[in-house]
Design an enzyme around this catalytic site. Structure first.
Site, short mmCIF file in Angstrom:
data_model
loop_
_atom_site.label_atom_id
_atom_site.label_comp_id
_atom_site.label_asym_id
_atom_site.label_seq_id
_atom_site.Cartn_x
_atom_site.Cartn_y
_atom_site.Cartn_z
N GLU A 361 0.84 -1.20 0.00
CA GLU A 361 0.00 0.00 0.00
C GLU A 361 0.87 1.25 0.00
OE1 GLU A 361 -4.21 0.19 1.79
OE2 GLU A 361 -2.97 1.20 3.30
N HIS A 392 7.05 -26.71 2.38
CA HIS A 392 6.20 -27.75 1.79
C HIS A 392 5.07 -27.14 0.97
CE1 HIS A 392 8.22 -30.85 4.20
NE2 HIS A 392 8.28 -29.90 5.12
N LYS A 517 -13.94 1.69 -4.16
CA LYS A 517 -14.97 2.10 -3.21
C LYS A 517 -16.07 2.90 -3.91
CE LYS A 517 -11.99 2.58 0.89
NZ LYS A 517 -11.49 3.57 1.88
#
EC number: 5.3.1.9
Length: 560
Positions: A361, A392, A517
């Site tokens: 960000e 793994h 938004k």
């Protein structure tokens, strides 16, 4: 911040590094690691921490050139401007002073001519007093029962940072003892499943809800807050809200309108960015309710120790500066787009997700601080898992696929040691054996010649060959106490800032989160009108219209 239209890529220091890349392409880490003097020069110690960056694709000459780049970027001046409270977040005209959140009480750090440290400590003292009331049982809920369970509602920086610290402290012996009989949960997602998971097994009578929203208007947070307010009032009545909900906010009018006593609102400031807010009331309040203020204060002191190191240490010995410069080298010159954060400690399982936000960000920008398009790449794709789980999972790619620089984080002393009779080593030694082995495996690899000497069949040799020359660094912490967690947080916060300062971008705004938004608001209005009035879908492209139509036709949401 003083403005300059020059890009860092126009400087001689940048061009020098660009030319230097051709030399590095001819150099293998196998050869670099034979130079003991070089390796010794790339070991840095501070306050119990040991950094080893000798496995970076960087001869001593590279480091000299990177330090020249720091000068060209005016890094010293930019760090000073941050600590002096100048408005280095130029697009929002704000200071960037998360360092003030953990400064000693007698420190002087000014924003707009005013020492903010006293304001910070006024809030910290208020948190200490309030958390002690809750933990001692002198503050009780609406039915007279102690409030032993806490749900903190927030999103982004109001969630990821505090969750990281909470998870890191859960098994620390001192913190574990302090948290006996208590629970702390974090509610972030507006997915109702997240609400359901958070309230499972909890009794409203013993639950305190902390609502974290600076403006008290954050859409996701406030919807979740209203949902938990309904949960509390359904069980205990509307008057119970004042006893069971508190706020971290500066909008006292909306706090009171919501039903929370404004006296139970804890402030933070515009000069604190969300992803840098864990040391404010955003993190300190819920963490103090769980572990007690004395434990959390040690966390703040650890972060402050690194702040002072960052501000005062020459760059060639400055851990956050060195890490930031190496990240710039890896991203902008060697062309590595990602970074793996690999803590060999299960207690740090939420560290990578937090740094993912802090880094991506902050530095996921395409223009300079002056608004000029950048002709080079910035930012990193950050991801990670604790070792040995990651081995793994995705280490296959790291060893034989794309080159991804790795941060290995190790702890000398386990929070919860286990020694089993008959085992060759302790559980922690088994874990740390992998911590020490993986960086060398990445650096050296394995050649076809070595495989031939081991009598590996010819058809398998290509599959078992490891190219090596894959950069990493190792950071060794003495233990994982609250103090060490604070150190680790501050190292990465400042590392990210250094990268942004060198690239010449604004690491402290986040306009990229806004567009989605805005578009979501349009969709929300459409969903409401379609469900309540049967309004036809309008104003969307074919793809979105098709998806919305399927959603509306098949979802089982009640009519509102």
């Amino acid at each position: 911040m003083a403005s300059s239209t020059a890009l860092i890529s126009d400087t001689e220091a940048w061009k020098d590094l660009k030319g230097h890349v051709e030399d590095i392409k001819k150099t293998h880490l196998r050869d670099l690691m034979t130079d003991a003097n070089r390796c010794q020069s790339m070991m840095m110690e501070f306050d119990g921490l040991l950094l080893d960056y000798s496995r970076q694709r960087a001869p001593v000459e590279t480091m000299d050139k990177l330090l020249n780049l720091a000068k060209a970027a005016q890094l010293t001046e930019k760090i000073s401007r941050m600590f002096n409270g100048e408005h280095i977040n130029s697009t929002e005209n704000r200071s960037v002073l998360h360092v003030a959140l953990r400064a000693p009480k007698d420190a002087v750090i000014k924003a707009d001519g005013k020492n903010v440290v006293q304001e910070v400590w006024n809030v910290l003292d208020k948190i200490k007093e309030f958390s002690e009331k809750i933990r001692s049982g002198s503050w009780v809920g609406a039915t007279g029962k102690p409030l032993k369970d806490v749900i903190a509602i927030g999103i982004g920086g109001s969630f990821l940072g505090p969750l990281f610290v909470h998870t890191a402290l859960q098994t620390d012996p001192e913190a574990l003892e302090s948290a006996k009989g208590r629970q702390l949960r974090f509610l972030a997602n507006i997915d109702p499943v997240d609400v359901a998971r958070n309230i499972i097994g909890l009794n409203p009578e013993t639950t305190l809800v902390v609502v974290v929203s600076k403006t008290f208007t954050t859409a996701e947070t406030m919807l979740n807050a209203r949902t938990l307010r309904e949960w509390i009032t359904a069980a205990l009545g509307a008057s119970a809200v004042a006893k069971h909900m508190v706020a971290v906010s500066t909008n006292l009018a909306l706090v009171e309108k919501f039903g929370i006593d404004p006296n139970n609102a804890f402030a933070f400031w515009d000069w604190v960015g969300g992803r840098y807010s864990v040391c404010s009331a955003v993190g300190v309040l819920p963490l103090s309710l769980q572990y007690g203020f004395s434990v959390v204060e040690k966390f703040l002191k650890g972060a402050s120790s690194i702040d002072q190191h960052f501000q005062s240490t020459p760059f060639e010995k400055n851990i956050p500066v060195l890490l930031g410069l190496l990240s710039v080298w890896n991203v902008s010159f060697l062309g590595y787009p990602a970074r793996a954060i690999l803590p060999y400690s299960q207690a740090l399982e939420k560290f990578a997700p937090h740094i993912q936000q802090v880094s991506m960000e902050s530095n996921g920008k395409g223009v300079s601080i002056d608004g000029l398009p950048l002709p080079f790449e910035t930012g990193e794709i950050d991801f990670g898992e604790p070792g040995t789980n990651g081995q793994h999972s995705f280490y296959q790619l790291i060893h034989q696929g794309r080159v991804i620089p790795c941060d290995f984080i190790g702890i000398v002393k386990s929070q919860q040691p286990v020694y089993l009779k008959g085992e060759v080593v302790s559980n922690h030694d088994e874990l740390m054996s992998n911590f020490f082995a993986q960086p060398d495996a990445l650096a050296y690899g394995k050649t076809p010649e070595q495989l031939q000497k081991e009598n590996v069949s010819e058809n398998l040799i290509p599959h078992k060959t490891f190219s090596g020359n894959r950069p990493s660094l190792s950071l060794l912490l003495p233990e994982l106490t609250a103090y060490n967690v604070g150190q680790l947080l501050a190292i990465y916060e400042h590392r990210v800032a250094v990268q942004g300062f060198v690239w010449g971008i604004n690491s402290f705004d986040q306009w990229g989160v806004e567009l989605g938004k805005v578009l979501a608001t349009q969709v929300r209005k459409q969903l409401h009108s379609s469900r309540t009035q049967g309004t036809a879908l309008e104003g969307f492209n074919y793809s979105t219209t098709t998806l919305l139509k399927r959603y509306l036709e098949t979802s089982s949401e009640p009519q509102m």
